[in-house]
Enzyme design. Structure first.
Site, PDB file in Angstrom:
ATOM      1  N   ARG A  70      14.124 -24.175 -48.473  1.00 25.29           N
ATOM      2  CA  ARG A  70      13.231 -23.250 -49.199  1.00 25.29           C
ATOM      3  C   ARG A  70      12.940 -22.006 -48.339  1.00 25.29           C
ATOM      4  O   ARG A  70      12.923 -20.890 -48.849  1.00 25.29           O
ATOM      5  CB  ARG A  70      11.926 -23.960 -49.569  1.00 25.29           C
ATOM      6  CG  ARG A  70      12.149 -25.083 -50.576  1.00 25.29           C
ATOM      7  CD  ARG A  70      10.840 -25.661 -51.049  1.00 25.29           C
ATOM      8  NE  ARG A  70      10.127 -24.721 -51.891  1.00 25.29           N
ATOM      9  CZ  ARG A  70       8.802 -24.709 -52.042  1.00 25.29           C
ATOM     10  NH1 ARG A  70       8.046 -25.570 -51.399  1.00 25.29           N
ATOM     11  NH2 ARG A  70       8.230 -23.826 -52.823  1.00 25.29           N
ATOM     12  N   GLN A 100      -1.198 -18.235 -54.269  1.00 26.99           N
ATOM     13  CA  GLN A 100      -0.875 -19.639 -53.987  1.00 26.99           C
ATOM     14  C   GLN A 100       0.561 -19.750 -53.488  1.00 26.99           C
ATOM     15  O   GLN A 100       1.019 -20.831 -53.157  1.00 26.99           O
ATOM     16  CB  GLN A 100      -1.018 -20.470 -55.264  1.00 26.99           C
ATOM     17  CG  GLN A 100      -2.414 -20.464 -55.844  1.00 26.99           C
ATOM     18  CD  GLN A 100      -2.407 -21.019 -57.267  1.00 26.99           C
ATOM     19  OE1 GLN A 100      -2.421 -22.223 -57.475  1.00 26.99           O
ATOM     20  NE2 GLN A 100      -2.369 -20.140 -58.243  1.00 26.99           N
ATOM     21  N   VAL A 102       3.942 -19.395 -51.235  1.00 24.08           N
ATOM     22  CA  VAL A 102       4.206 -19.572 -49.803  1.00 24.08           C
ATOM     23  C   VAL A 102       5.330 -18.642 -49.340  1.00 24.08           C
ATOM     24  O   VAL A 102       5.816 -18.767 -48.224  1.00 24.08           O
ATOM     25  CB  VAL A 102       4.512 -21.053 -49.489  1.00 24.08           C
ATOM     26  CG1 VAL A 102       3.256 -21.897 -49.644  1.00 24.08           C
ATOM     27  CG2 VAL A 102       5.614 -21.604 -50.393  1.00 24.08           C
ATOM     28  N   ASP A 103       5.735 -17.698 -50.218  1.00 24.04           N
ATOM     29  CA  ASP A 103       6.711 -16.688 -49.803  1.00 24.04           C
ATOM     30  C   ASP A 103       5.952 -15.444 -49.324  1.00 24.04           C
ATOM     31  O   ASP A 103       4.718 -15.420 -49.301  1.00 24.04           O
ATOM     32  CB  ASP A 103       7.663 -16.350 -50.963  1.00 24.04           C
ATOM     33  CG  ASP A 103       6.913 -15.849 -52.194  1.00 24.04           C
ATOM     34  OD1 ASP A 103       6.114 -14.892 -52.073  1.00 24.04           O
ATOM     35  OD2 ASP A 103       7.118 -16.411 -53.298  1.00 24.04           O
ATOM     36  N   HIS A 118      -2.175 -21.439 -49.970  1.00 22.31           N
ATOM     37  CA  HIS A 118      -1.363 -22.641 -49.706  1.00 22.31           C
ATOM     38  C   HIS A 118      -0.448 -22.462 -48.508  1.00 22.31           C
ATOM     39  O   HIS A 118       0.560 -23.159 -48.390  1.00 22.31           O
ATOM     40  CB  HIS A 118      -0.588 -23.027 -50.971  1.00 22.31           C
ATOM     41  CG  HIS A 118      -1.489 -23.480 -52.090  1.00 22.31           C
ATOM     42  ND1 HIS A 118      -1.107 -23.560 -53.411  1.00 22.31           N
ATOM     43  CD2 HIS A 118      -2.791 -23.881 -52.066  1.00 22.31           C
ATOM     44  CE1 HIS A 118      -2.130 -23.982 -54.146  1.00 22.31           C
ATOM     45  NE2 HIS A 118      -3.155 -24.177 -53.359  1.00 22.31           N
ATOM     46  N   CYS A 126       2.997 -26.857 -34.845  1.00 17.56           N
ATOM     47  CA  CYS A 126       3.013 -28.243 -34.363  1.00 17.56           C
ATOM     48  C   CYS A 126       2.061 -29.074 -35.220  1.00 17.56           C
ATOM     49  O   CYS A 126       0.944 -28.648 -35.493  1.00 17.56           O
ATOM     50  CB  CYS A 126       2.572 -28.273 -32.902  1.00 17.56           C
ATOM     51  SG  CYS A 126       2.363 -29.947 -32.273  1.00 17.56           S
ATOM     52  N   GLY A 194       0.928 -15.783 -63.439  1.00 19.96           N
ATOM     53  CA  GLY A 194       1.961 -16.775 -63.136  1.00 19.96           C
ATOM     54  C   GLY A 194       1.472 -18.060 -62.504  1.00 19.96           C
ATOM     55  O   GLY A 194       2.131 -18.581 -61.614  1.00 19.96           O
ATOM     56  N   ALA A 238       5.839 -11.387 -65.254  1.00 22.81           N
ATOM     57  CA  ALA A 238       5.153 -10.487 -64.320  1.00 22.81           C
ATOM     58  C   ALA A 238       5.949  -9.203 -64.061  1.00 22.81           C
ATOM     59  O   ALA A 238       5.363  -8.126 -63.934  1.00 22.81           O
ATOM     60  CB  ALA A 238       4.901 -11.214 -63.000  1.00 22.81           C
TER      61      ALA A 238
HETATM   62  P1  OAD Z   1       3.484 -23.740 -61.402  1.00 20.15           P
HETATM   63  O1  OAD Z   1       4.951 -23.960 -61.173  1.00 20.15           O
HETATM   64  O2  OAD Z   1       2.623 -24.908 -61.674  1.00 20.15           O
HETATM   65  O3  OAD Z   1       3.268 -22.748 -62.649  1.00 20.15           O
HETATM   66  C1  OAD Z   1       3.988 -21.558 -62.767  1.00 20.15           C
HETATM   67  C2  OAD Z   1       3.400 -20.775 -63.918  1.00 20.15           C
HETATM   68  O4  OAD Z   1       4.094 -19.528 -63.974  1.00 20.15           O
HETATM   69  C3  OAD Z   1       3.546 -21.418 -65.302  1.00 20.15           C
HETATM   70  O5  OAD Z   1       2.310 -21.322 -65.991  1.00 20.15           O
HETATM   71  C4  OAD Z   1       4.614 -20.565 -65.987  1.00 20.15           C
HETATM   72  O6  OAD Z   1       4.418 -20.458 -67.404  1.00 20.15           O
HETATM   73  C5  OAD Z   1       4.398 -19.224 -65.332  1.00 20.15           C
HETATM   74  N1  OAD Z   1       5.551 -18.336 -65.309  1.00 20.15           N
HETATM   75  C6  OAD Z   1       6.871 -18.666 -65.345  1.00 20.15           C
HETATM   76  N2  OAD Z   1       7.637 -17.575 -65.283  1.00 20.15           N
HETATM   77  C7  OAD Z   1       6.795 -16.505 -65.199  1.00 20.15           C
HETATM   78  C8  OAD Z   1       6.969 -15.098 -65.093  1.00 20.15           C
HETATM   79  N3  OAD Z   1       8.186 -14.559 -65.054  1.00 20.15           N
HETATM   80  N4  OAD Z   1       5.866 -14.318 -65.015  1.00 20.15           N
HETATM   81  C9  OAD Z   1       4.623 -14.848 -65.054  1.00 20.15           C
HETATM   82  N5  OAD Z   1       4.403 -16.176 -65.150  1.00 20.15           N
HETATM   83  C10 OAD Z   1       5.456 -16.995 -65.215  1.00 20.15           C
HETATM   84  O7  OAD Z   1       2.967 -22.896 -60.165  1.00 20.15           O
HETATM   85  P2  OAD Z   1       1.519 -22.684 -59.575  1.00 20.15           P
HETATM   86  O8  OAD Z   1       0.498 -22.533 -60.645  1.00 20.15           O
HETATM   87  O9  OAD Z   1       1.623 -21.638 -58.534  1.00 20.15           O
HETATM   88  O10 OAD Z   1       0.871 -25.856 -54.271  1.00 20.15           O
HETATM   89  O11 OAD Z   1       1.285 -24.053 -58.866  1.00 20.15           O
HETATM   90  C11 OAD Z   1       0.151 -24.180 -58.082  1.00 20.15           C
HETATM   91  C12 OAD Z   1       0.475 -24.954 -56.869  1.00 20.15           C
HETATM   92  O12 OAD Z   1       1.084 -26.174 -57.252  1.00 20.15           O
HETATM   93  C13 OAD Z   1       1.534 -24.333 -55.966  1.00 20.15           C
HETATM   94  O13 OAD Z   1       0.992 -23.346 -55.112  1.00 20.15           O
HETATM   95  C14 OAD Z   1       1.946 -25.515 -55.171  1.00 20.15           C
HETATM   96  C15 OAD Z   1       2.008 -26.564 -56.256  1.00 20.15           C
HETATM   97  O14 OAD Z   1       1.581 -27.767 -55.902  1.00 20.15           O
HETATM   98  C16 OAD Z   1       1.148 -26.367 -53.075  1.00 20.15           C
HETATM   99  O15 OAD Z   1       2.278 -26.378 -52.623  1.00 20.15           O
HETATM  100  C17 OAD Z   1      -0.063 -26.866 -52.372  1.00 20.15           C
END
Ligand code: OAD
Length: 247
Positions: A70, A100, A102-103, A118, A126, A194, A238
């Site tokens: 990744r 949220q 990590v990039d 995150h 470490c 997103g 987005a």
């Molecule tokens: P998710 O993968 O859960 O959700 C991604 C969201 O982006 C969904 O609601 C999609 O509909 C939307 N989406 C997809 N394509 C899009 C686009 N082109 N433009 C805008 N929106 C779009 O990701 P997160 O909500 O970020 O945490 O997930 C939250 C956390 O869950 C992550 O940070 C990660 C994971 O566990 C950790 O690693 C702690």
């Protein structure tokens, strides 16, 4: 008036904007969202099971190989027009980016990120003493297992600097994000871009922004757990929506 026009008007008149981004913000740059099916070597793995302290203790080499891949991928992708639009917006009005993700796509587009809730795929450390460690060299292709290096100081294992399930958020990042959102007023806008809104405590921020009086705008092609909390819903990706919204 369309939802996009309403959101654009609010952003134009805002005194301050906070942006909360999730994996969908990076999707059009080519980073798969967390809950999308993974591809190739990792297609049979469930990210939610790899991203835990328990998985790390049980099989560090598998978890490390997944994160190295990744980290490699993230370094090959580029910010899109939506990232650039947010950076431009900050030239006109104070903008706090809380992510949220990590990039480092927001930073590479020119935004200053207030909080990486995150952690980061590009900050290894470490797992015993917490000292920063070098980011592993990019992989030419994914590998199923890769032994993590040891910390130069105390021989602990080097781990990715991301937050795993069951781990607390970095306290500074969380405090900064919460303060930014709670400090919003009726003249301000919270853009929620997103994110599926299923992971706490990040998913509580839109509710705090709404309670503070801000207009809460969701940018997501589909509905999410946060849609009910948002006043305005821009149903687009987005990369397309943000340039129009802040333009
Ligand atoms: P998710 O993968 O859960 O959700 C991604 C969201 O982006 C969904 O609601 C999609 O509909 C939307 N989406 C997809 N394509 C899009 C686009 N082109 N433009 C805008 N929106 C779009 O990701 P997160 O909500 O970020 O945490 O997930 C939250 C956390 O869950 C992550 O940070 C990660 C994971 O566990 C950790 O690693 C702690």
């Amino acid at each position: 008036m369309t939802e996009l026009a309403r959101a654009a008007g609010a952003v134009r008149d805002a005194r301050r904007v906070v942006v909360l981004t999730g994996a969908g913000m990076s999707a059009e740059s080519g980073v798969p969202t967390f809950r999308d099916a993974q591809t190739g070597l990792w297609s049979t793995f469930d990210p939610e099971r790899l991203a835990t302290p328990a998985a790390w203790r049980a099989d560090r080499a598998t978890v490390f190989a997944w994160y190295c891949w990744r980290s490699t991928l993230v370094r090959t992708v580029e910010p899109h027009a939506g990232h650039v639009a947010l950076a431009r917006l900050a030239e006109r009005v104070p903008v706090d980016v809380v992510t949220q993700n990590v990039d480092d796509l927001h930073e590479r587009a020119g935004s200053q990120v207030l909080a990486h809730l995150h952690g980061s795929l590009l900050a290894y450390r470490c797992d015993t003493c917490g000292r920063p460690a070098p980011v592993p060299a990019p992989l030419a292709e994914p590998v199923p297992r890769l032994e993590p290096p040891r910390c130069a100081a105390d021989d602990g294992w080097v781990r990715p600097g991301v937050v795993w399930f069951d781990e607390p958020l970095p306290a500074d990042a969380w405090r900064a994000a919460r303060d930014a959102v709670e400090g919003l007023t009726r003249q301000d806008v919270l853009l929620v871009v997103g994110t599926s809104g299923v992971v706490q405590p990040a998913a509580s921020l839109p509710l705090l922004g709404r309670a503070a009086g801000a207009l809460v705008v969701e940018v997501n092609p589909v509905g999410s757990e946060l849609s009910e909390v948002c006043h305005v819903h821009v149903r687009a990706g987005a990369a397309e929506a943000l340039p129009e919204l802040v333009g």
